[in-house]
Design an enzyme around this catalytic site. Structure first.
Site, mmCIF file in Angstrom:
data_model
loop_
_atom_site.group_PDB
_atom_site.id
_atom_site.type_symbol
_atom_site.label_atom_id
_atom_site.label_comp_id
_atom_site.label_asym_id
_atom_site.label_seq_id
_atom_site.Cartn_x
_atom_site.Cartn_y
_atom_site.Cartn_z
ATOM 1 N N ALA A 72 0.778 -1.167 -0.003
ATOM 2 C CA ALA A 72 0.156 0.066 0.032
ATOM 3 C C ALA A 72 1.046 1.162 -0.094
ATOM 4 O O ALA A 72 0.510 2.258 -0.923
ATOM 5 C CB ALA A 72 -1.010 -0.082 1.193
ATOM 6 N N TYR A 73 1.882 1.167 0.845
ATOM 7 C CA TYR A 73 2.725 2.527 1.014
ATOM 8 C C TYR A 73 3.292 2.709 -0.457
ATOM 9 O O TYR A 73 3.460 3.771 -1.077
ATOM 10 C CB TYR A 73 3.816 2.169 2.163
ATOM 11 N N SER A 74 3.956 1.325 -0.987
ATOM 12 C CA SER A 74 4.838 1.652 -2.272
ATOM 13 C C SER A 74 3.699 2.077 -3.561
ATOM 14 O O SER A 74 4.205 2.822 -4.117
ATOM 15 C CB SER A 74 5.411 0.398 -2.728
#
Length: 245
Positions: free
Chosen positions: A151-153
């Site tokens: 999700a962060y990437s």
């Protein structure tokens, strides 16, 4: 510290009560600017304002809510010369197949929808003045992709795409839109990560150390000056040698 000229300029910094946002506010104040800190934590905002001193306004805002951003703009100084979108979260460190759906949605809401909301409401103010500088805090994870941080990437890759698109839309105006892609920077955001993930990120940095908030702040502040005149839709690496493109 090199001297940057932001005299007479006013900046809005999201996530400004702590971490990178706070360090960026410090550098801008040292460069002669005034700042408005946007953050959802009113207690942290009060502490940041006290620590930073004169030239600071604070507004409690939840960037994931469009109506909250609209209200924050109304409470902020009408002149906004620079917008730094620093608010962000990491989300859990876990394989995609186990990733909680609610956590995925929360990361997207903060890290990309929040930037969309802020740009949507502040760009018109900059267009009226035909001047502005927007800097979005992305991440080298948005370029390389970190395992167990899907999700962060993904959200940080989206920040890069938004930056490039908006930069092209506004290229014929006096507004410049850029982003920075730090490797891991030692801030309280580490509290959201597992020790294993922190060690993985460190192992990828050829310099063998994490970035410092003031190093990121120096680049961001320069991108908010008039000297940054021919770069827009660009990605500036701050990765200690990690970035491969």
């Amino acid at each position: 510290m090199n001297q940057l000229d932001m005299k007479g300029r006013h900046a809005v910094i999201t996530g400004g009560a702590a971490g990178l946002g706070f360090a960026i506010a410090q550098r801008m104040l040292a460069s002669g600017a005034t700042v408005t800190l946007w953050d959802r934590d009113d207690v942290a905002l009060a502490g940041a304002a006290k620590a930073l001193g004169a030239g600071v306004q604070t507004v409690q805002v939840d960037v994931t809510r469009h109506d909250s951003v609209v209200q924050a703009v109304a409470q902020t100084a009408l002149k906004v010369d620079a917008l730094v979108n620093s608010a962000g979260i990491t989300g859990p460190n876990t394989p995609l197949v186990n990733y909680p759906v609610d956590a995925w949605n929360q990361v997207m809401q903060v890290n990309i929808n929040g930037i969309f909301h802020c740009c949507r409401e502040i760009v018109p103010l900059m267009q009226q003045a035909d001047y502005g500088r927007i800097v979005n805090i992305a991440s080298v994870a948005g370029k390389d992709g970190n395992p167990n941080a899907s999700a962060y990437s993904t959200s940080k890759a989206a920040v890069i795409g938004l930056t490039k698109s908006l930069g092209k839309e506004l290229a014929s105006t006096g507004i410049r839109v850029n982003c920075v892609t730090p490797a891991a920077v030692k801030t309280a955001i580490f509290d959201q990560m597992t020790p294993e993930h922190i060690q993985f990120m460190l192992s990828k940095i050829p310099m063998g150390r994490f970035g410092m908030p003031e190093e990121i702040a120096a680049m961001v502040a320069w991108l908010c000056t008039e000297d940054c005149s021919f770069s827009t839709g660009a990605v500036f690496d701050l990765s200690g040698g990690r970035a491969t493109y």
